[in-house]
Design a protein around this motif. Structure first.
Motif, PDB file in Angstrom:
ATOM      1  N   GLY A 154      58.063   0.228   0.691  1.00 46.64           N
ATOM      2  CA  GLY A 154      59.290   0.747   0.108  1.00 46.64           C
ATOM      3  C   GLY A 154      60.305  -0.299  -0.294  1.00 46.64           C
ATOM      4  O   GLY A 154      61.413   0.053  -0.730  1.00 46.64           O
ATOM      5  N   ILE A 155      59.959  -1.571  -0.203  1.00 45.64           N
ATOM      6  CA  ILE A 155      60.923  -2.633  -0.478  1.00 45.64           C
ATOM      7  C   ILE A 155      61.331  -2.629  -1.950  1.00 45.64           C
ATOM      8  O   ILE A 155      60.501  -2.475  -2.854  1.00 45.64           O
ATOM      9  CB  ILE A 155      60.354  -4.011  -0.070  1.00 45.64           C
ATOM     10  CG1 ILE A 155      61.423  -5.102  -0.221  1.00 45.64           C
ATOM     11  CG2 ILE A 155      59.111  -4.354  -0.869  1.00 45.64           C
ATOM     12  CD1 ILE A 155      60.994  -6.449   0.345  1.00 45.64           C
ATOM     13  N   ALA A 156      62.651  -2.795  -2.193  1.00 44.21           N
ATOM     14  CA  ALA A 156      63.175  -2.928  -3.549  1.00 44.21           C
ATOM     15  C   ALA A 156      63.763  -4.318  -3.779  1.00 44.21           C
ATOM     16  O   ALA A 156      63.633  -4.875  -4.867  1.00 44.21           O
ATOM     17  CB  ALA A 156      64.247  -1.868  -3.808  1.00 44.21           C
ATOM     18  N   LYS A 157      64.408  -4.876  -2.753  1.00 39.87           N
ATOM     19  CA  LYS A 157      65.007  -6.198  -2.863  1.00 39.87           C
ATOM     20  C   LYS A 157      64.922  -6.913  -1.515  1.00 39.87           C
ATOM     21  O   LYS A 157      64.868  -6.285  -0.458  1.00 39.87           O
ATOM     22  CB  LYS A 157      66.491  -6.131  -3.264  1.00 39.87           C
ATOM     23  CG  LYS A 157      66.747  -5.667  -4.683  1.00 39.87           C
ATOM     24  CD  LYS A 157      66.267  -6.691  -5.714  1.00 39.87           C
ATOM     25  CE  LYS A 157      66.527  -6.203  -7.134  1.00 39.87           C
ATOM     26  NZ  LYS A 157      65.950  -7.126  -8.161  1.00 39.87           N
ATOM     27  N   VAL A 158      64.935  -8.241  -1.586  1.00 34.69           N
ATOM     28  CA  VAL A 158      65.147  -9.072  -0.407  1.00 34.69           C
ATOM     29  C   VAL A 158      66.547  -9.651  -0.538  1.00 34.69           C
ATOM     30  O   VAL A 158      66.856 -10.321  -1.539  1.00 34.69           O
ATOM     31  CB  VAL A 158      64.106 -10.199  -0.300  1.00 34.69           C
ATOM     32  CG1 VAL A 158      64.396 -11.069   0.910  1.00 34.69           C
ATOM     33  CG2 VAL A 158      62.707  -9.630  -0.205  1.00 34.69           C
ATOM     34  N   LEU A 159      67.389  -9.382   0.437  1.00 31.52           N
ATOM     35  CA  LEU A 159      68.789  -9.789   0.366  1.00 31.52           C
ATOM     36  C   LEU A 159      69.136 -10.780   1.469  1.00 31.52           C
ATOM     37  O   LEU A 159      68.540 -10.769   2.552  1.00 31.52           O
ATOM     38  CB  LEU A 159      69.713  -8.572   0.497  1.00 31.52           C
ATOM     39  CG  LEU A 159      69.598  -7.473  -0.555  1.00 31.52           C
ATOM     40  CD1 LEU A 159      70.591  -6.362  -0.250  1.00 31.52           C
ATOM     41  CD2 LEU A 159      69.819  -8.031  -1.963  1.00 31.52           C
ATOM     42  N   HIS A 160      70.128 -11.609   1.188  1.00 30.29           N
ATOM     43  CA  HIS A 160      70.717 -12.451   2.212  1.00 30.29           C
ATOM     44  C   HIS A 160      71.759 -11.629   2.967  1.00 30.29           C
ATOM     45  O   HIS A 160      72.257 -10.616   2.465  1.00 30.29           O
ATOM     46  CB  HIS A 160      71.348 -13.687   1.572  1.00 30.29           C
ATOM     47  CG  HIS A 160      70.410 -14.412   0.665  1.00 30.29           C
ATOM     48  ND1 HIS A 160      70.332 -14.152  -0.692  1.00 30.29           N
ATOM     49  CD2 HIS A 160      69.479 -15.367   0.915  1.00 30.29           C
ATOM     50  CE1 HIS A 160      69.409 -14.923  -1.236  1.00 30.29           C
ATOM     51  NE2 HIS A 160      68.873 -15.668  -0.277  1.00 30.29           N
ATOM     52  N   GLN A 161      72.081 -12.071   4.157  1.00 38.21           N
ATOM     53  CA  GLN A 161      72.994 -11.323   5.013  1.00 38.21           C
ATOM     54  C   GLN A 161      74.317 -11.021   4.316  1.00 38.21           C
ATOM     55  O   GLN A 161      74.812  -9.892   4.350  1.00 38.21           O
ATOM     56  CB  GLN A 161      73.241 -12.126   6.300  1.00 38.21           C
ATOM     57  CG  GLN A 161      74.021 -11.386   7.371  1.00 38.21           C
ATOM     58  CD  GLN A 161      74.208 -12.229   8.612  1.00 38.21           C
ATOM     59  OE1 GLN A 161      74.445 -13.434   8.537  1.00 38.21           O
ATOM     60  NE2 GLN A 161      74.096 -11.606   9.780  1.00 38.21           N
ATOM     61  N   ALA A 162      74.908 -12.011   3.646  1.00 37.83           N
ATOM     62  CA  ALA A 162      76.180 -11.800   2.948  1.00 37.83           C
ATOM     63  C   ALA A 162      76.024 -10.801   1.805  1.00 37.83           C
ATOM     64  O   ALA A 162      76.945 -10.015   1.527  1.00 37.83           O
ATOM     65  CB  ALA A 162      76.726 -13.127   2.420  1.00 37.83           C
ATOM     66  N   ASP A 163      74.863 -10.825   1.130  1.00 35.37           N
ATOM     67  CA  ASP A 163      74.622  -9.895   0.023  1.00 35.37           C
ATOM     68  C   ASP A 163      74.679  -8.456   0.520  1.00 35.37           C
ATOM     69  O   ASP A 163      75.206  -7.562  -0.148  1.00 35.37           O
ATOM     70  CB  ASP A 163      73.235 -10.117  -0.605  1.00 35.37           C
ATOM     71  CG  ASP A 163      72.939 -11.553  -0.962  1.00 35.37           C
ATOM     72  OD1 ASP A 163      73.883 -12.347  -1.084  1.00 35.37           O
ATOM     73  OD2 ASP A 163      71.743 -11.877  -1.116  1.00 35.37           O
TER      74      ASP A 163
END
Length: 425
Positions: free
Chosen positions: A137-146
């Protein structure tokens, strides 16, 4: 008309802090919350958000909320999480110091990564993105601040150039480079990248209502905690340096050109139209604490005359090996001859670290950075007047006070820059 305010939010390893700042960089309110107030797991995004809510709410309680015009977020560099299209976390995040122990995955990166990239190693954002891409189900990999900024904006999928660096972003060409796809990563999972301080979008109506803010509040692209801490000091011109006198001796220097020297662990962040380069020595406070307690350092420092050199040449390390400003895995510590008087021993340790600091800034200049023109100091050692006097004798540049040592204040400065960009200042 009320003075417009910007909010900076810092999400660190132990908690969240929020500050409200005026256009003249005065902090008029702040709030703090520890992660442990909300649960035992610092990797839980729900706990991150609860800490941010508490810190932001406390800061807003001390000001006129109608004066808030922008918010920016910084967080730990290299902390990533996979999310669904609506921003729901899909797996336990990998923190900044978590390692991806998968030799085959890391080999795919090593086969194609340029030497100057910031995405080397098992703790890199790129390694974590590769680990996460198989999550259902992944759509994006984000950084914590994002992710925190996405909660505020109501939309997920944007990052800043500083957080993106360890995930493979090329700050010179200002793009996700083609070689990333050769690692096997689905590049559609990567967020779009904007400059730190760039306006992203206005706050989500639900968030505006929850925090009592106007719907015109702008969410501004943030940065990493390290870059935010630098900005907080007030350093803003090429040649301005900041030395962190913590467990390690870390130097950062604003430049008008990027500096990349992989052997020395030196790379550059693009920020405010300039470049922030830096390196870290294995010397620093952890060496001092091996020989002296905190109380002993205070007591012995009072007996030191910083104006008279000892004439000794120490390079304080606990074990062989140094990367910056000397690159030598076998570099030997120099800790002899040890003076009989403990105050003299501490003094020569200070002198050795000051010499490392001088050599470090000289090394950056040798690599193409601007010559050092001023120094601001942060970290526990910055409060030691004898050490500072010895350092100033070595560096021969003005020592300026840090306007703040809080990363949240650096994020607030970026938020103010976002207001300027949209014409609200």
């Amino acid at each position: 008309m009320d003075t417009p305010l910007a909010i900076g939010i810092d999400l660190g390893t132990s908690g969240a802090r929020a500050v409200a700042m005026t256009p003249s960089f005065d902090i008029v309110a702040q709030g703090v919350a520890r992660l442990t107030e909300f649960g035992p797991d610092p990797r839980d995004p729900a706990i991150w958000w609860k800490a941010v809510e508490r810190a932001l709410g406390a800061a807003l309680a001390g000001i006129d909320r109608a004066s808030v015009h922008a918010i920016a977020v910084d967080a730990t560099s290299g902390t990533l999480l996979p999310v669904s299209g609506d921003g729901e976390p899909l797996a336990t995040p990998l923190m900044y110091n978590d390692r991806v122990e998968d030799d085959r995955l890391l080999a795919r990166i090593r086969a194609v990564i340029p030497a100057e990239s910031g995405a080397h190693g098992a703790t890199s954002g790129l390694a974590k993105a590769l680990r996460f891409q198989s999550v259902s189900g992944i759509a994006k990999v984000l950084h914590q601040a994002d992710w925190i900024a996405g909660r505020l904006a109501g939309h997920f999928g944007t990052t800043d150039e500083n957080n993106a660096l360890k995930t493979g972003y090329d700050p010179v060409e200002r793009l996700w480079p083609e070689w990333i796809a050769a690692t096997g990563l689905d590049t559609n999972l990567l967020p779009r990248v904007v400059a730190p301080g760039a306006p992203v979008e206005t706050i989500a109506p639900a968030m505006a209502e929850a925090f009592g803010l106007g719907e015109e509040v702008v969410i501004v692209a943030g940065t990493t905690d390290g870059c935010a801490s630098f900005l907080a000091t007030g350093a803003d011109q090429p040649g301005d340096g900041v030395t962190a006198l913590g467990s390690t001796l870390t130097l950062k220097l604003l430049c008008d050109r990027p500096i990349f020297a992989p052997d020395y662990g030196v790379y550059s962040h693009r920020i405010n139209g300039m470049w922030l380069a830096g390196g870290a020595s294995n010397s620093g406070g952890k060496v001092l604490s091996h020989f002296f307690s905190a109380d002993e350092i205070v007591r012995l420092s009072a007996r030191i005359d910083p104006t008279v050199p000892t004439g000794l040449d120490f390079y304080p390390l606990l074990e062989p090996g140094e990367r910056f400003p000397v690159f030598d895995p076998a570099f030997a510590p120099r800790l002899t001859p040890r003076p009989k008087d403990d105050a003299d021993f501490l003094k020569v340790m200070f002198e050795g670290m000051a010499a490392i600091e001088r050599l470090g800034f000289a090394r950056l200049a040798e690599l193409g950075a601007d010559p050092l023109r001023s120094v601001r100091s942060v970290g526990g050692g910055a409060a030691n007047p004898q050490w500072n006097a010895i350092r100033q004798r070595e560096l021969q540049v003005p020592f300026l006070p840090a306007q703040s040592t809080e990363a949240a204040a650096g994020a607030a400065r970026l938020a103010l820059g976002g207001l300027q960009a949209v014409g609200d200042l």
